[in-house]
Design an enzyme around this catalytic site. Structure first.
Site, PDB file in Angstrom:
ATOM      1  N   HIS A 204       0.808  -1.219   0.000  1.00  0.00           N
ATOM      2  CA  HIS A 204       0.000   0.000   0.000  1.00  0.00           C
ATOM      3  C   HIS A 204       0.845   1.275   0.000  1.00  0.00           C
ATOM      4  CE1 HIS A 204       0.399  -0.418   4.479  1.00  0.00           C
ATOM      5  NE2 HIS A 204       0.495   0.884   4.388  1.00  0.00           N
TER       6      HIS A 204
ATOM      7  N   ASP B  91       0.093  -7.563   1.133  1.00  0.00           N
ATOM      8  CA  ASP B  91       0.582  -6.221   1.440  1.00  0.00           C
ATOM      9  C   ASP B  91       2.114  -6.158   1.485  1.00  0.00           C
ATOM     10  OD1 ASP B  91       0.254  -3.528   1.797  1.00  0.00           O
ATOM     11  OD2 ASP B  91      -0.044  -3.632   3.969  1.00  0.00           O
TER      12      ASP B  91
ATOM     13  N   SER C  48       4.578   2.551   7.962  1.00  0.00           N
ATOM     14  CA  SER C  48       4.280   1.414   7.098  1.00  0.00           C
ATOM     15  C   SER C  48       5.484   1.006   6.265  1.00  0.00           C
ATOM     16  CB  SER C  48       3.138   1.752   6.142  1.00  0.00           C
ATOM     17  OG  SER C  48       1.935   1.844   6.828  1.00  0.00           O
TER      18      SER C  48
END
Length: 392
Positions: free
Chosen positions: A135, A167, A247
Site C-alpha cells: 500500500h 501487502d 508502514s
C-alpha cells in the site's frame, strides 16, 4: 486455499498503514500501522485530568514547604555539579540497536498523478533492494519513487513488484552499491513479551525509533487496500509506537535483526475524519513470511501460497472455519474433507474464523504436512486429519 473468497465486510477489517483498521463485529477496532483514532472528547478528558493533577500537586507542595524551613539538605543536592559523563553504551540496548538499524532504513515517497504517498522501507541487499508494504508503493505504476537514506541523501527507485493480498512490495534504489542492509531473523522463534524496536518515518519524521514488546503472535488481521482489494496477514502484535508513515519499516529484535514489517495499527473511533496516533496496538508482517514473498516478487514478479483447496465462509457464526466447498483433486479432497466440516485447529494453533484458517495456511511452507482438527456442523466428535499442502 481460497481466502480471496472471504468478504472483508464480514470479517475483521484493519486498514493498511495509510488507512484505518476496523475490527470485526463485537471487537475493539484495529487500525493499520498508520495511526489510531481517538475522539476529541477523550483527548479533552485526558488533558483536563492532567491539569487538575498538576494543580493539586502544586498546592499540597506549597503547604508542606510553608511548615518546614530547613532546606539545607535538598540545596546541597541541587548544587552538586551536573555530571559531564554519558552513560556507557550497553550491548543489546535500544541505543545499539538503533545505531545498527538506522543506516539500513529508508523513507519512501511515491508521487502519482493523484497524490503523494509516504512510508518506510528496509534495505535487504547491498545493491539496493528494499522491502516495504504494497500500500506504500501501490501508486508507483506510472508515478515516481524517491527514497531518503539515513544520511539525508535522496535517490530515485523503481517498483520491482508488489502484492495486494499480502501487502508486501519490493522496490530497488537506482545506481547504488555496498549499502548497509538488515539481516532476516526467524520470526517463528519470537516469544510474547520479547523486546522489539520499530524504525521508520511516522508523519514524515525520518529515522524515528520506538521500542516495545511482542504483545501477541498469530493475529489474523485484514486490511482494506482500496479498489475492492484487501490484504490478510498473520500478524505480530506489538505495543511499540507506530504511526502513519511507519508502514513498510522494520520491526527488529534486540540484536537488530528483522523480525517483522510494520504494516497496520488499531484505531479508536474518531470524529471529523481526523487521524490520531498510536494506541499501542500495532501489527507487523512476520519476517519469515515477508522474506518468502520478497523472494517470489523479485524472481517471478508474483506470489503464490501453499493451498488447502477449500472455500470457507466468513459469514457463519461458528467456532472455527466452516468449509463451503472443496476443490476436486485438492489436498483437502485427498484428505477426505467435505462441505460442512468445521476446522478448529491447524497443528497446535486454534482456528476461530475463516481468516484465521487462511492466515494459518499461508504461513506454512510449500508441501508442508499439517494436522487439522475437524468437526461437523452437527457437533460430532472432533477428528484428526493430516493434509499435505500444495507444493510450489
Amino acid at each position: 486455499m481460497h481466502g480471496e473468497h472471504a468478504n472483508p465486510q464480514d470479517v475483521e477489517q484493519v486498514q493498511a498503514s495509510q488507512g484505518w483498521n476496523q475490527p470485526r463485529a463485537g471487537e475493539a477496532p484495529p487500525a493499520p500501522a498508520h495511526s489510531a483514532r481517538l475522539s476529541t472528547g477523550a483527548v479533552a478528558g485526558l488533558l483536563v485530568g492532567a491539569l487538575l493533577a498538576g494543580t493539586a500537586g502544586g498546592y499540597v507542595g506549597s503547604q508542606l514547604g510553608a511548615g518546614r524551613a530547613d532546606t539545607s539538605t535538598v540545596n546541597e543536592v541541587l548544587r552538586q555539579p551536573i555530571s559531564q559523563e554519558s552513560a556507557p553504551v550497553v550491548d543489546g540496548s535500544i541505543e545499539t540497536v538503533a545505531a545498527k538499524v538506522l543506516p539500513a532504513v529508508v523513507a519512501i515517497q511515491v508521487a502519482s498523478e493523484r497524490a503523494v504517498a509516504s512510508g518506510s522501507g528496509s534495505v535487504i541487499s547491498p545493491d539496493g533492494y528494499v522491502l516495504t508494504n504494497h500500500h506504500v508503493v501501490a501508486g508507483a505504476r506510472g508515478g515516481q519513487i524517491q527514497v531518503t537514506m539515513n544520511d539525508g541523501s535522496k535517490h530515485p527507485a523503481d517498483l520491482v513488484a508488489s502484492d495486494a493480498n499480502t501487502d508486501v512490495g519490493v522496490i530497488k534504489i537506482r545506481d547504488v552499491e555496498n549499502l548497509p542492509y538488515l539481516d532476516f531473523a526467524d520470526s517463528s522463534a519470537l516469544r510474547v513479551g520479547q523486546g522489539v524496536v520499530a524504525v521508520g518515518s511516522p508523519l514524515g519524521l525520518n529515522a524515528t525509533v520506538t521500542s516495545g514488546i511482542v504483545s501477541a503472535l498469530n493475529r489474523p488481521v485484514r486490511a482494506s487496500q482500496g479498489g475492492g482489494e484487501s490484504s490478510l496477514i498473520d500478524a505480530i502484535q506489538t505495543d511499540a509506537a507506530v504511526n502513519p508513515g511507519n508502514s513498510g519499516g522494520p520491526l527488529v529484535d534486540m540484536e537488530g535483526n528483522l523480525v517483522g514489517m510494520n504494516s497496520m495499527i488499531a484505531s479508536l473511533s474518531a470524529t471529523g475524519g481526523q487521524e490520531s496516533g498510536s494506541i499501542g496496538l500495532g501489527f507487523a508482517i512476520p519476517s519469515t513470511f515477508a522474506k518468502r514473498m520478497a523472494d517470489q516478487l523479485i524472481n517471478t514478479g508474483q506470489v503464490k501460497h501453499p493451498m488447502l483447496g477449500v472455500q470457507v465462509s466468513p459469514r457463519e457464526m461458528v467456532d472455527g472455519a466452516l468449509i463451503r466447498a472443496v476443490e476436486p483433486g485438492s489436498p483437502a479432497d485427498a484428505a477426505g474433507l467435505r462441505e460442512g466440516d468445521i476446522i478448529t485447529r491447524v497443528d497446535e494453533r486454534q482456528i476461530d474464523s475463516a481468516d484465521s484458517l487462511i492466515a494459518a495456511t499461508r504461513s506454512q511452507e510449500f508441501g508442508a504436512t499439517v494436522t487439522l482438527e475437524v468437526v461437523r456442523e452437527d457437533n460430532s466428535q472432533p477428528r484428526q486429519v493430516e493434509v499435505t499442502l500444495t507444493s510450489e
